[in-house]
Design an enzyme around this catalytic site. Sequence first.
Site, PDB file in Angstrom:
ATOM      1  N   SER A  39       0.856  -1.188   0.000  1.00  0.00           N
ATOM      2  CA  SER A  39       0.000   0.000   0.000  1.00  0.00           C
ATOM      3  C   SER A  39       0.886   1.230   0.000  1.00  0.00           C
ATOM      4  O   SER A  39       2.123   1.135   0.008  1.00  0.00           O
ATOM      5  CB  SER A  39      -0.911   0.005   1.238  1.00  0.00           C
ATOM      6  N   LYS A  40       0.269   2.400   0.000  1.00  0.00           N
ATOM      7  CA  LYS A  40       1.012   3.664  -0.085  1.00  0.00           C
ATOM      8  C   LYS A  40       2.002   3.848   1.059  1.00  0.00           C
ATOM      9  O   LYS A  40       3.001   4.547   0.907  1.00  0.00           O
ATOM     10  CB  LYS A  40       0.036   4.840  -0.125  1.00  0.00           C
ATOM     11  N   ARG A  41       1.715   3.234   2.204  1.00  0.00           N
ATOM     12  CA  ARG A  41       2.632   3.421   3.343  1.00  0.00           C
ATOM     13  C   ARG A  41       3.997   2.774   3.093  1.00  0.00           C
ATOM     14  O   ARG A  41       4.968   3.064   3.789  1.00  0.00           O
ATOM     15  CB  ARG A  41       2.020   2.853   4.631  1.00  0.00           C
ATOM     16  N   HIS A  42       4.055   1.901   2.087  1.00  0.00           N
ATOM     17  CA  HIS A  42       5.326   1.254   1.765  1.00  0.00           C
ATOM     18  C   HIS A  42       6.147   2.057   0.754  1.00  0.00           C
ATOM     19  O   HIS A  42       7.274   1.683   0.441  1.00  0.00           O
ATOM     20  CB  HIS A  42       5.066  -0.149   1.209  1.00  0.00           C
TER      21      HIS A  42
END
Length: 501
Positions: free
Chosen positions: A257-260
Amino acid sequence: MKNKVIRTRFAPSPTGFMHVGNLRTALYAFLIAKGSKNGKFILRIEDTDKNREVTGATDLILKTLKKSKLHYDEGPDIGGDFGPYVQSKRLDRYIFFAKKLVEENKAYYCFCTEDQNFNAQQGDDSFKKYSDKCRKLSKQEVREALASNASYAIRQKMPLEGSTTFTDAVFGTITTPNNELEDQILIKRDGYPTYNFANVIDDHQMMITHVIRGSEYLTSTPKYNLLYEALGWQIPTYVHTGLIMGKNEDGIISKLSKRHGATTFEDLENLGYLPEVIVNYIALLGWYPNNGKEIFSLEELIEAFSIENMNKSPSVFDYDKLNWLNCEYLKLKNDEDFIKICAPYIKEVFGEKFNFFEDNDESILNENSKILLLILRPRVVTLSQIPKMLKFVKYLPEYEISLFENKKSKSSAETSSKILKIVADDFLKISNWSLEEIKESLINLAKKLETKNGTVMWPVRISISGTMVTPGGAPEILSLLGKEESLRRIKLGLKKLETVK
């Protein structure tokens, strides 16, 4: 289907950017089709969820596929024998087949409101299933509701007993009890089909032989198969891909996801990864070649790829591996191509009018390009690093006098002041401002002062860059800056040093 031409499709919804998972689905569909004799790869836009549709998303999908060189044989912008290739232009087909199923008692009109749709099962509020209230309506009740213009959806009648079994080319044989399958909606109240229904109709009419999609759709596959059976159509070969995971800061693995970090093709490209690198790397997320090879051109991927070597286990998106692959690709570029690839990022520093070739002949690099090659080739991992590497060329940053102090180079504020004065005078005498003459001038000065080259180079580097770490040494930076700007910065350095007692 052994004797049939393989036809695959990529059917994205225009709801945003192209996530790496979507791109991998497109890539695998492309490779399966192109790796077979006369295989066809089709693009279809599934735009039936109007609430989630994003303006411009379809154009972005087309642009991404073009940049990735995943050229499709049929699609919304090029046509084909089985169009239209946009679902919103095929609505009459979905309505026709939904009503056909109703006539055959395989589907029914559902007039329930949202609150009436579900009943908790076995007293468990965490699992809710459609109440099947409208499934039990009499023909008279249905006629009356339709006559009153009551809004409705159309649902498929699912079997209440037994099980549904299918075989996936990657995950093997999977069986689902039918009592776990609710009566799925085929046509929504707004007249648009659900994803599950529309893609079955379209896949059949477009003669799709292999359906490639993420493993999150495994649980929906029994519903697709029951639809194929209800309509009397042949079921395609299913090829489900494993999940793509990301590594959190604490080391825990979770769905990407974007947090990665960057998770879309556009994000990765903006970070400076080459499109062919992104495609190459994504191919390895869920597929392994027999020979352990890791660097593939698209043509080599077509030749090597096989469904048998696809992996159902989750793959972890590794940015270190992606960086390595980008470096390897850049190393393979010849000098002229390397400069062309870097050019947009270099121009962020030097301006749009900056020229890289002799007399605009793209086969002959000019002096500046040769210097940029020297300093960038060994250091660039992603192209987006280039403006940061070269930013001191555009603007001389504020810096402390203490930077002139360097034990290794035996440099101090006092020695730096002395050296910069001589360097300024020597540089005024250089008529041909070239890398060779600049180097020769500085080396001769070191000899004249009977000191190390570094003792001369260090204060020059600090005065012209304002930083201790630069790509390339003082001569290369001086050459890029030009004579006038180099002398201006050296004089600014001398002014700073004059404040030291």
